[in-house]
Design an enzyme around this catalytic site. Structure first.
Site, mmCIF file in Angstrom:
data_model
loop_
_atom_site.group_PDB
_atom_site.id
_atom_site.type_symbol
_atom_site.label_atom_id
_atom_site.label_comp_id
_atom_site.label_asym_id
_atom_site.label_seq_id
_atom_site.Cartn_x
_atom_site.Cartn_y
_atom_site.Cartn_z
ATOM 1 N N ARG A 1 10.491 4.468 4.478
ATOM 2 C CA ARG A 1 9.269 4.092 3.744
ATOM 3 C C ARG A 1 8.595 5.360 3.234
ATOM 4 N NH1 ARG A 1 5.299 0.571 6.990
ATOM 5 N NH2 ARG A 1 6.535 -1.125 6.138
ATOM 6 N N TYR B 1 1.343 -8.774 11.048
ATOM 7 C CA TYR B 1 0.398 -7.742 10.590
ATOM 8 C C TYR B 1 0.370 -7.608 9.048
ATOM 9 C CZ TYR B 1 -1.565 -2.979 10.227
ATOM 10 O OH TYR B 1 -2.312 -1.867 9.897
#
Ligand code: NAD
Length: 330
Positions: free
Chosen positions: A286, A149
């Site tokens: 993240r 991805y």
């Protein structure tokens, strides 16, 4: 305001549906395209041209961009970590959509082109600690994107850049960090963490079985952006002179356990937690560094995670309890 004809690719999906609705509400002529049958779109609205086309092919892309001033490409085969870790080839095949849409847009003299990239372009070795340093745009290189991805997103970003440099097509690229909200995937394997947790808490509330399974140890960290902030950001980036990929996300960092705490407090329940340490978890931490977008556009999210989760939880709860409050029209 100038009225334009705008293509939203992937409009049967979560972000594309909200964007198409917003652009139409502003008075633009919107052509909404998705490969899913129309009755599977999350949202469809009166006054929008809704077309079922598979944009992996160049002929479908030519049909989609015919007579269009600007293109928003939100179409991709995507999902949460459970999907993208197990469907790398499918994710990479989305390269056909962006490549053919760019080619068709160039042929049709489209004036502006938006591409939805992702925080998955960032190198995994910068995301190993839950107490993360927020990711800034330059962290994408040297490249070691999320396998499948993320590499497709990085490649497609560069394709946009080269169409701008070589052919003069004004491309704009945003790297989305976890978007959530109503009218998106909440079950079936492609859902992302906020929708999955809202669904699990709602199922526990409805069934009275007060337990929840969490993927990983729950201490992995993320930031989540509510859909309305995302749509506002997309439009601002599209209208801007920003020629480089730019973060579009929230910098409100939470652990998955804190996310569960919030949804529990919205639902008014307290659940026994079971942790599945073998489930896909993605990177350890993240967050989005928003310095660049603040500098260029003064943009920052306006909707707190608790408020946005409240809207999302209520929508998912309604879907599960059979009293949908959606805005779908036949
Ligand atoms: P989504 O899955 O809800 O929507 C994507 C839509 O694209 C789907 O309706 C799908 O049917 C359609 N599509 C797929 N292949 C197609 C094809 N060949 N032709 C036409 N339509 C096709 O996903 P979303 O959350 O709305 O994401 C939109 C975009 O934003 C995607 O590019 C995604 O990678 C990106 N993004 C999303 C997030 C997020 O948190 N939701 C984060 C980062 C990036």
């Amino acid at each position: 305001m100038e009225t334009k004809t705008l293509l939203v690719a992937g409009a049967g999906g979560f972000i594309g549906g909200h964007l198409a609705a917003d652009l139409a509400q502003q008075g633009h002529r919107v052509r909404a395209v998705d490969k899913k049958p129309l009755d599977e779109w999350y949202q469809r609205f009166e006054g929008i041209e809704n077309l079922q086309l598979d944009l992996a092919g160049i002929d479908a892309c030519r049909q989609a961009v015919d007579g269009v001033d600007e293109v928003y490409n939100l179409a991709a085969d995507m999902g949460g970590m459970g999907f993208i870790e197990n469907n790398r080839a499918l994710c990479m095949l989305s390269v056909l959509i962006n490549t053919h849409l760019l080619m068709a847009s160039k042929e049709a003299d489209v004036s502006r082109y938006f591409y939805a990239s992702s925080a998955c372009v960032y190198a995994a070795d910068k995301q190993t600690d839950p107490h993360v340093t927020a990711l800034k745009e330059s962290d994408a290189y040297p490249a070691m994107a999320e396998d499948g991805y993320g590499w497709e997103k990085l490649f497609s970003e560069r394709m946009c850049r080269h169409f701008m440099e070589d052919f003069g097509l004004a491309t704009r690229v945003a790297r989305f960090h976890n978007v959530y909200g109503p009218h998106g995937t909440y079950a079936g394997g492609r859902e992302k963490a906020p929708a999955a947790i809202c669904r699990k808490v709602a199922q526990a509330e409805i069934s009275g079985r007060h337990e929840i399974e969490i993927w990983g140890d729950g201490e992995q960290t993320r930031s989540f952006m509510y859909i309305d902030d995302c749509v506002r950001g997309i439009k601002a980036i599209m209208e801007s002179d920003i020629r480089e990929p730019i973060n579009l996300g929230s910098s409100e960092l939470v652990t998955i356990n804190q996310l569960v705490d919030m949804v529990e407090s919205i639902a008014g329940v307290s659940l026994e937690r079971r942790y599945d340490l073998s489930a896909p978890q993605g990177v350890r931490g993240r967050n989005s560094d928003n310095a660049l977008i603040q500098q260029y556009l003064g943009w920052e999210p306006s909707i707190t995670l608790l408020t946005g989760l409240g809207h999302t939880y209520r929508w998912i709860h309604d879907q599960l309890s059979g009293t949908p409050s959606g805005t779908r029209v036949a």
